[in-house]
Motif scaffolding. Sequence first.
Motif, short mmCIF file in Angstrom:
data_model
loop_
_atom_site.label_atom_id
_atom_site.label_comp_id
_atom_site.label_asym_id
_atom_site.label_seq_id
_atom_site.Cartn_x
_atom_site.Cartn_y
_atom_site.Cartn_z
N GLY A 1 39.27 -51.71 -22.47
CA GLY A 1 39.74 -51.12 -24.07
C GLY A 1 40.19 -49.98 -24.04
O GLY A 1 41.39 -49.53 -24.48
N GLU A 2 39.50 -49.00 -23.34
CA GLU A 2 39.79 -47.60 -23.25
C GLU A 2 41.23 -47.46 -22.30
O GLU A 2 42.14 -46.82 -22.90
CB GLU A 2 38.69 -46.74 -22.67
CG GLU A 2 38.99 -45.41 -22.60
CD GLU A 2 39.32 -44.47 -24.03
OE1 GLU A 2 40.07 -43.81 -23.95
OE2 GLU A 2 38.63 -45.37 -24.88
N PHE A 3 41.16 -48.27 -21.14
CA PHE A 3 42.44 -48.16 -20.59
C PHE A 3 43.73 -48.72 -21.19
O PHE A 3 44.66 -48.27 -21.16
CB PHE A 3 42.28 -49.20 -19.51
CG PHE A 3 43.42 -49.12 -18.28
CD1 PHE A 3 43.46 -48.41 -17.19
CD2 PHE A 3 44.24 -50.43 -18.18
CE1 PHE A 3 44.32 -48.57 -16.26
CE2 PHE A 3 45.13 -50.44 -17.13
CZ PHE A 3 45.33 -49.47 -16.39
N VAL A 4 43.80 -49.69 -22.19
CA VAL A 4 44.60 -50.18 -22.90
C VAL A 4 45.07 -49.00 -23.99
O VAL A 4 46.29 -48.68 -24.31
CB VAL A 4 44.20 -51.38 -23.62
CG1 VAL A 4 45.27 -51.72 -25.00
CG2 VAL A 4 43.99 -52.57 -22.78
N ARG A 5 44.06 -48.15 -24.51
CA ARG A 5 44.29 -47.30 -25.45
C ARG A 5 44.96 -46.15 -24.81
O ARG A 5 45.92 -45.48 -25.55
CB ARG A 5 43.01 -47.01 -26.41
CG ARG A 5 42.84 -47.95 -27.21
CD ARG A 5 41.45 -47.67 -28.14
NE ARG A 5 40.34 -47.24 -27.37
CZ ARG A 5 39.45 -48.23 -27.14
NH1 ARG A 5 39.58 -49.66 -27.54
NH2 ARG A 5 38.21 -47.99 -26.26
N GLU A 6 44.58 -45.61 -23.43
CA GLU A 6 45.30 -44.60 -23.02
C GLU A 6 46.64 -44.94 -22.97
O GLU A 6 47.38 -43.95 -22.38
CB GLU A 6 44.57 -44.28 -21.75
CG GLU A 6 43.02 -43.89 -21.75
CD GLU A 6 42.22 -43.65 -20.45
OE1 GLU A 6 42.78 -44.19 -19.45
OE2 GLU A 6 41.32 -43.09 -20.46
N ALA A 7 47.01 -46.14 -22.62
CA ALA A 7 48.43 -46.33 -22.46
C ALA A 7 49.14 -46.40 -23.63
O ALA A 7 50.42 -46.52 -23.64
CB ALA A 7 48.45 -47.87 -21.73
N GLY A 8 48.56 -46.12 -24.81
CA GLY A 8 49.20 -45.95 -26.31
C GLY A 8 49.47 -47.38 -26.94
O GLY A 8 49.98 -47.34 -28.08
N LEU A 9 48.54 -48.33 -26.57
CA LEU A 9 48.53 -49.52 -27.27
C LEU A 9 47.05 -49.62 -28.23
O LEU A 9 46.10 -48.69 -27.63
CB LEU A 9 48.42 -50.67 -26.76
CG LEU A 9 49.65 -51.06 -25.90
CD1 LEU A 9 49.32 -52.03 -24.47
CD2 LEU A 9 50.99 -51.27 -26.66
#
Length: 319
Positions: free
Chosen positions: A68-76
């Motif tokens: 989830g953090e990986f997804v948010r780091e991508a701007g999502l």
Amino acid sequence: MIRWGYAINQFNPQFDDFVRRRQHQRALRVISISGFSGVELSSGSGRWEPLGNPTQIAANFGSVAGFGEFVREAGLDAVSSWFWDPWTRFGEDLTHGDDPTDPAKRDGLIAHAEWFAAALAELGGSVLVVRPAPYAGQVPRLDDAAIATLAASWEAVGTAIAAHGIRLGLHFDFLSSLRADDGLERLLAATDPTLVGLALDTAEFAIAGRDAVAAVRAHADRIVHVHLKNAAAIDTDEEYLTSAAEYTVLRAGGARVVPRWFNELATEPLLVDAPGVVAELVRAGYEGWVVVESDFSPHPATSVMLNGWEVQHVLAPIS
């Protein structure tokens, strides 16, 4: 309010094409920079499907929360949804698929649904999208008893995942056995709308010879999720009834050798009226994710950006 997401599936055309973290990062960033705020994942099993199920995600990202953090780091903002084919065989627990037409498989069906739903809830998602029935070429016509069994299976799943705050969306595709004899309508009529919703896929409806705008109007009270994509051709010869159509028709193009069944939103022929679909959703008061797809695109990043322009400049203003 409509939230706009994109499906990850077109980035993974072959089993070994989309396995490295850098590839995942690039895909998520392309989706983000193209104006989308969520991503839909697709189910899968094994080391070649690192985004295919919660166990593989935890193995590759440390935990579901880590992904989830990986997804948010991508701007999502979130993983909007997960597309799960219950016939998937999972090596993670050595199971061989959960056929919803078989009552004896129902416990496994529910267990796997909860597996995905728990992870989805942690990732900020809201809908588990499922293939609800076998392909038409695999089974006889669905009689009333078969529809009743499917209804009981999916109501049980809907009840179980509701405990995680996740809705169930049945995904009708043009190869489905539900395409014949008003199967989809019969299944929806046989299920509790508070437990079983419809994940409407505009291109699948169009390829099956149905108008997507009319489908939104007809099923407005059941739609819990939308896949928005354009169709390039209609299955006028009913090739969906042939054996192994998921390979010979969907992937190989059938007797006409259709190069691509699915096109970008603004690519002619415009067999899906995307602005009309969005306008109808707004009129119906739809609130939820609209996930754009470009299945089997030969140029995934280009397709995302083209569709992103269309969403930002044409469709989002309608919503």
